[in-house]
Enzyme design. Structure first.
Site, short mmCIF file in Angstrom:
data_model
loop_
_atom_site.label_atom_id
_atom_site.label_comp_id
_atom_site.label_asym_id
_atom_site.label_seq_id
_atom_site.Cartn_x
_atom_site.Cartn_y
_atom_site.Cartn_z
N LYS A 173 0.54 -0.61 -0.18
CA LYS A 173 0.31 -0.04 0.04
C LYS A 173 1.32 1.38 -0.12
O LYS A 173 1.39 1.49 1.02
CB LYS A 173 -1.05 -0.27 1.38
N GLY A 219 -7.43 9.24 10.58
CA GLY A 219 -7.78 9.80 11.38
C GLY A 219 -8.54 10.39 12.02
O GLY A 219 -8.78 10.45 13.54
N ALA A 255 -9.59 5.95 4.80
CA ALA A 255 -9.12 7.18 5.63
C ALA A 255 -10.11 7.81 5.97
O ALA A 255 -10.91 7.99 4.76
CB ALA A 255 -7.99 8.27 4.92
N GLY A 256 -11.19 8.05 7.13
CA GLY A 256 -11.58 9.35 7.42
C GLY A 256 -13.06 8.10 8.43
O GLY A 256 -14.00 9.15 8.45
N ASN A 272 -8.72 2.08 10.33
CA ASN A 272 -7.39 2.02 11.62
C ASN A 272 -7.95 2.27 12.72
O ASN A 272 -8.91 2.10 13.47
CB ASN A 272 -5.65 1.94 11.19
N THR A 273 -8.15 4.42 12.54
CA THR A 273 -8.69 4.55 13.74
C THR A 273 -9.51 4.84 14.08
O THR A 273 -10.13 4.40 15.71
CB THR A 273 -8.23 6.07 13.62
#
EC number: 2.8.1.10
Length: 265
Positions: free
Chosen positions: A107, A168, A194-195, A216-217
Site C-alpha cells: 500500500k 484519523g 481514511a475518514g 484503523n482509527t
C-alpha cells in the site's frame, strides 16, 4: 466472512479472491492482544502494517507483530505511512519485500505534511510509476481527485484508495460526489481509505459502490475496539447488500405503502 450475496462479483486483489471487504490496520491499539482480538472480530483477511513504525522482523529483539497476525492466516499489506517523498516510499516498499520473502503487494502512501496527512499526489505518482516498474502490486492512497485516481490506474496500480476524510479524523464521507465520479470511471477496484468514524460511514462507502473499505482509527480509538470491529464487519456487508439491491428513488411527496383502491367504505 462470506460474500454479501451469491449474485455479487468477487473481491479480487492481485489475483486472490477475498471473502471480507473490510481491510484493517494495526496501529493505535493499547497492546498487541487488543490488536489481535479486534482484527479477529473484524473478520478482515487483509491487514495493513506500517513498515517504518512497526516491527515485522527488522528488530529481532522486539515483539514482532507477525506473531499476532501470522502471514499464513492473513494477507499482510505493508504500507509506507510516514513517507513524505517518492524515494522514501520506494525504499520502504523494497525493505518490506525483503522482510516478507518477496511479497509484492504494498500500500503506497506519500504524505504532504504532518498536520493534514493529505497525500502528496505528485510524489505519489512518481513512486507508483517506479514501484510498478519494480514489479510491485500497488494499492495506492490518494486524494478524491478523479483525474489523479485515473492516472494512478493508468500507471498500473491495482487499486486506488481515495480518502473519504482526513486520516484519523473520523469525519466520515466528506465528498461522496467525487467518490461517485471515481467509481464511474474506475477500471480497477476503488477502496475508501481514511475518514471513517463509525459503522454508518463504512456502510455509506459501500452503498456508493466501493469494492471495500480500509480503516484503523475508527476501530482502535473506539471505546470498545473489539465491539466496533464487529460492528464494522456487519456494516460492510449491509452496505454492499444495499448497493446490490439498489436504493429506492427519492421523492418530494409521500407515497402510501398501502393502496386505497378496493377498500370497504
Amino acid at each position: 466472512m462470506s460474500q454479501a450475496s451469491s449474485t455479487d462479483t468477487p473481491f479480487v486483489i492481485a489475483g486472490r479472491t477475498y471473502g471480507s471487504r473490510l481491510l484493517v490496520g494495526t496501529g493505535k491499539y493499547k497492546d498487541l492482544d487488543e490488536t489481535r482480538r479486534a482484527i479477529e472480530a473484524s473478520g478482515a483477511e487483509i491487514v495493513t502494517v506500517a513498515v517504518r513504525r512497526t516491527n515485522i522482523g527488522q528488530n529481532p529483539d522486539e515483539p514482532n507483530l507477525l506473531d499476532v497476525i501470522p502471514p499464513d492466516r492473513y494477507t499482510i499489506l505493508p504500507n509506507t505511512a510516514g513517507c513524505y517523498d517518492a524515494v522514501e516510499a520506494v525504499r520502504t516498499c523494497r525493505l518490506a519485500r525483503e522482510l516478507l520473502d518477496g511479497h509484492n503487494l504494498v500500500k503506497l502512501e506519500v504524505l504532504a505534511d504532518q498536520k493534514t496527512l493529505f497525500p502528496n499526489v505528485v510524489e505519489t505518482l512518481k513512486a507508483a510509476e517506479q514501484l510498478v516498474k519494480d514489479g510491485f502490486d500497488v494499492m495506492v492512497y490518494t486524494s478524491d481527485d478523479p483525474i489523479i485516481a485515473r492516472q494512478l490506474a493508468e500507471i498500473g496500480c491495482i487499486a486506488v484508495m481515495p480518502l473519504a476524510g482526513l486520516i484519523g479524523s473520523g469525519l466520515g464521507i466528506c465528498n461522496p460526489y467525487n467518490l461517485r465520479i471515481i467509481l464511474e470511471e474506475a477500471k480497477v477496484p476503488v477502496l475508501v481509505d481514511a475518514g471513517v468514524g463509525t459503522a454508518s460511514d463504512a456502510a455509506i462507502a459501500m452503498e456508493l459502490g466501493c469494492e471495500a473499505v480500509l480503516m484503523n482509527t475508527a476501530i482502535a480509538h473506539a471505546k470498545d475496539p473489539v465491539m466496533m470491529a464487529e460492528a464494522m464487519k456487519h456494516a460492510i456487508v449491509a452496505g454492499r447488500l444495499a448497493y446490490l439491491a439498489g436504493r429506492m428513488p427519492r421523492k418530494l411527496y409521500a407515497s402510501a405503502s398501502s393502496p386505497l383502491d378496493g377498500l370497504i367504505d
